[in-house]
Design an enzyme around this catalytic site. Sequence first.
Site, PDB file in Angstrom:
ATOM      1  N   GLU A  44      -0.410  -6.635   0.898  1.00  0.00           N
ATOM      2  CA  GLU A  44      -0.970  -5.925   0.749  1.00  0.00           C
ATOM      3  C   GLU A  44       0.453  -4.688   0.203  1.00  0.00           C
ATOM      4  OE1 GLU A  44      -2.533  -2.976   3.901  1.00  0.00           O
ATOM      5  OE2 GLU A  44      -3.882  -1.767   2.396  1.00  0.00           O
ATOM      6  N   GLU A  69       4.638  -0.843   3.863  1.00  0.00           N
ATOM      7  CA  GLU A  69       4.984   0.253   4.022  1.00  0.00           C
ATOM      8  C   GLU A  69       6.368   0.570   3.850  1.00  0.00           C
ATOM      9  OE1 GLU A  69       2.214   2.517   3.423  1.00  0.00           O
ATOM     10  OE2 GLU A  69       4.054   4.099   3.668  1.00  0.00           O
ATOM     11  N   ASP A  96       9.991  -1.397   0.797  1.00  0.00           N
ATOM     12  CA  ASP A  96       9.691  -0.588  -0.619  1.00  0.00           C
ATOM     13  C   ASP A  96       8.820  -2.538  -1.330  1.00  0.00           C
ATOM     14  OD1 ASP A  96       9.416  -0.650  -3.158  1.00  0.00           O
ATOM     15  OD2 ASP A  96      11.894  -0.340  -3.428  1.00  0.00           O
ATOM     16  N   ASP A 119      -0.257   6.184  -4.142  1.00  0.00           N
ATOM     17  CA  ASP A 119      -0.078   7.070  -4.713  1.00  0.00           C
ATOM     18  C   ASP A 119       0.434   7.898  -6.359  1.00  0.00           C
ATOM     19  OD1 ASP A 119       0.488   8.023  -1.669  1.00  0.00           O
ATOM     20  OD2 ASP A 119       2.573   7.286  -2.122  1.00  0.00           O
ATOM     21  N   ASP A 155      -9.024   5.993  -6.266  1.00  0.00           N
ATOM     22  CA  ASP A 155     -10.252   7.538  -7.215  1.00  0.00           C
ATOM     23  C   ASP A 155      -9.014   8.473  -8.020  1.00  0.00           C
ATOM     24  OD1 ASP A 155      -7.734   8.208  -5.237  1.00  0.00           O
ATOM     25  OD2 ASP A 155      -8.853  10.226  -5.358  1.00  0.00           O
ATOM     26  N   THR A 192      -9.891   0.814   3.506  1.00  0.00           N
ATOM     27  CA  THR A 192      -8.610   1.532   4.032  1.00  0.00           C
ATOM     28  C   THR A 192      -9.211   2.821   4.193  1.00  0.00           C
ATOM     29  OG1 THR A 192      -8.420   2.872   2.112  1.00  0.00           O
ATOM     30  CG2 THR A 192      -8.110   0.506   1.701  1.00  0.00           C
ATOM     31  N   HIS A 193      -7.845   3.799   4.426  1.00  0.00           N
ATOM     32  CA  HIS A 193      -8.660   5.127   5.514  1.00  0.00           C
ATOM     33  C   HIS A 193      -9.185   6.090   4.206  1.00  0.00           C
ATOM     34  CE1 HIS A 193      -6.575   4.087   9.286  1.00  0.00           C
ATOM     35  NE2 HIS A 193      -7.765   4.752   9.573  1.00  0.00           N
ATOM     36  N   PHE A 194      -7.889   5.962   2.935  1.00  0.00           N
ATOM     37  CA  PHE A 194      -7.904   6.895   2.085  1.00  0.00           C
ATOM     38  C   PHE A 194      -9.713   6.058   0.818  1.00  0.00           C
ATOM     39  CE2 PHE A 194      -5.284   9.395  -0.647  1.00  0.00           C
ATOM     40  CZ  PHE A 194      -3.874   9.218   0.682  1.00  0.00           C
ATOM     41  N   GLU A 195      -9.735   5.383   1.259  1.00  0.00           N
ATOM     42  CA  GLU A 195     -11.594   4.742   0.780  1.00  0.00           C
ATOM     43  C   GLU A 195     -11.894   5.701   1.517  1.00  0.00           C
ATOM     44  OE1 GLU A 195     -14.753   2.481  -0.514  1.00  0.00           O
ATOM     45  OE2 GLU A 195     -13.988   1.637   1.443  1.00  0.00           O
TER      46      GLU A 195
HETATM   47  C1  LIG Z   1      -2.113   7.387  -1.077  1.00  0.00           C
HETATM   48  S1  LIG Z   1      -1.472   6.012   0.415  1.00  0.00           S
HETATM   49  C2  LIG Z   1      -2.785   4.582   0.658  1.00  0.00           C
HETATM   50  C3  LIG Z   1      -2.760   3.999   1.949  1.00  0.00           C
HETATM   51  C4  LIG Z   1      -3.712   3.437   1.792  1.00  0.00           C
HETATM   52  N1  LIG Z   1      -3.432   1.849   0.858  1.00  0.00           N
HETATM   53  C5  LIG Z   1      -5.156   3.579   1.944  1.00  0.00           C
HETATM   54  O1  LIG Z   1      -6.031   3.812   0.711  1.00  0.00           O
HETATM   55  O2  LIG Z   1      -5.618   4.332   2.951  1.00  0.00           O
HETATM   56  C6  LIG Z   1      -0.677   4.631  -0.250  1.00  0.00           C
HETATM   57  C7  LIG Z   1       0.813   4.492   0.462  1.00  0.00           C
HETATM   58  O3  LIG Z   1       1.801   4.267  -0.047  1.00  0.00           O
HETATM   59  C8  LIG Z   1       2.953   3.910   0.532  1.00  0.00           C
HETATM   60  N2  LIG Z   1       3.877   3.365  -0.668  1.00  0.00           N
HETATM   61  C9  LIG Z   1       4.601   4.442  -1.985  1.00  0.00           C
HETATM   62  N3  LIG Z   1       4.909   3.595  -2.585  1.00  0.00           N
HETATM   63  C10 LIG Z   1       5.293   2.555  -1.623  1.00  0.00           C
HETATM   64  C11 LIG Z   1       6.172   1.322  -2.682  1.00  0.00           C
HETATM   65  N4  LIG Z   1       7.274   0.685  -3.155  1.00  0.00           N
HETATM   66  N5  LIG Z   1       6.659   0.292  -0.983  1.00  0.00           N
HETATM   67  C12 LIG Z   1       5.311   0.358  -0.079  1.00  0.00           C
HETATM   68  N6  LIG Z   1       4.835   1.606   0.133  1.00  0.00           N
HETATM   69  C13 LIG Z   1       4.782   2.259  -0.342  1.00  0.00           C
HETATM   70  C14 LIG Z   1       3.174   5.569   0.313  1.00  0.00           C
HETATM   71  O4  LIG Z   1       4.305   5.521   1.858  1.00  0.00           O
HETATM   72  C15 LIG Z   1       1.866   5.526   1.239  1.00  0.00           C
HETATM   73  O5  LIG Z   1       1.548   4.938   2.599  1.00  0.00           O
END
Ligand SMILES: C[S@@+](CC[C@H](N)C(=O)[O-])C[C@H]1O[C@@H](n2cnc3c(N)ncnc32)[C@H](O)[C@@H]1O
Length: 213
Positions: A44, A69, A96, A119, A155, A192-195
């Site tokens: 993931e 993450e 990353d 994001d 979304d 997920t938390h975002f969902e």
């Molecule tokens: C909007 S949040 C969604 C988190 C989770 N997937 C959820 O649905 O609750 C997006 C996450 O992706 C992470 N992220 C962004 N670019 C990334 C990358 N290149 N590698 C790993 N994580 C990344 C951000 O730090 C953030 O925690």
Amino acid sequence: MGRRAVPSIDPSLSLSRHLKMYDELPEPWDPVALFERQAPLEVEVGSGKGLFLQNAARATPEHNFLGIEVAHKYARFAASRLAKRQLANAVMVSGDGLRLFRELLPEGSLEAVHVYFPDPWWKKRHRKRRVLTPEFLIDVSRTLRVGGLFHFWTDVEEYFLTTLDLLAEVSSLRGPEPVEEKSPEHDLDYLTHFERRKRKDGLPIYRSLFTRV
Ligand SMILES: C[S@@+](CC[C@H](N)C(=O)[O-])C[C@H]1O[C@@H](n2cnc3c(N)ncnc32)[C@H](O)[C@@H]1O
């Protein structure tokens, strides 16, 4: 992602088994060094606070789960959820995700790839910061085994449609297959938390599933 505070972590909890820094990952790639066993591996990217990883690892103990993450405090918090529940089949990486695919994961090594609510980077000039770049999508199709799955939910309709177009252009993944929306049975019964956050805000969710053929 809104950089919300994460709850504090019990200082007596050892995270050494469940949290790895990117530079600690085995090179060349060796999942047995992380999980102490060989098993189908699901990755993931952008795990946030780790709800998906925790539930998936518990629901499918015969698979290994690796979350990556880039925000260290979230990676640490997600790892603490895994450590608290002693989930031996799940590990969080602080780093990353794009680099992980580009540098370490071999062809055909994955059972599934999950990207949930990446994001959106709304401004056009920031779009190049998005996770779902053509290069990453090529890496996803390369690293999935034949029959392996790519799950992508968001979304943001524009991000969804752009990604579907990109996938058709740069990969030979078959899809999208629609994914059914479930009614939650309790307050944390979301993928997920975002969902959870977006559904409570009444926003539509775009869900897709692709298969490597
Ligand atoms: C909007 S949040 C969604 C988190 C989770 N997937 C959820 O649905 O609750 C997006 C996450 O992706 C992470 N992220 C962004 N670019 C990334 C990358 N290149 N590698 C790993 N994580 C990344 C951000 O730090 C953030 O925690």
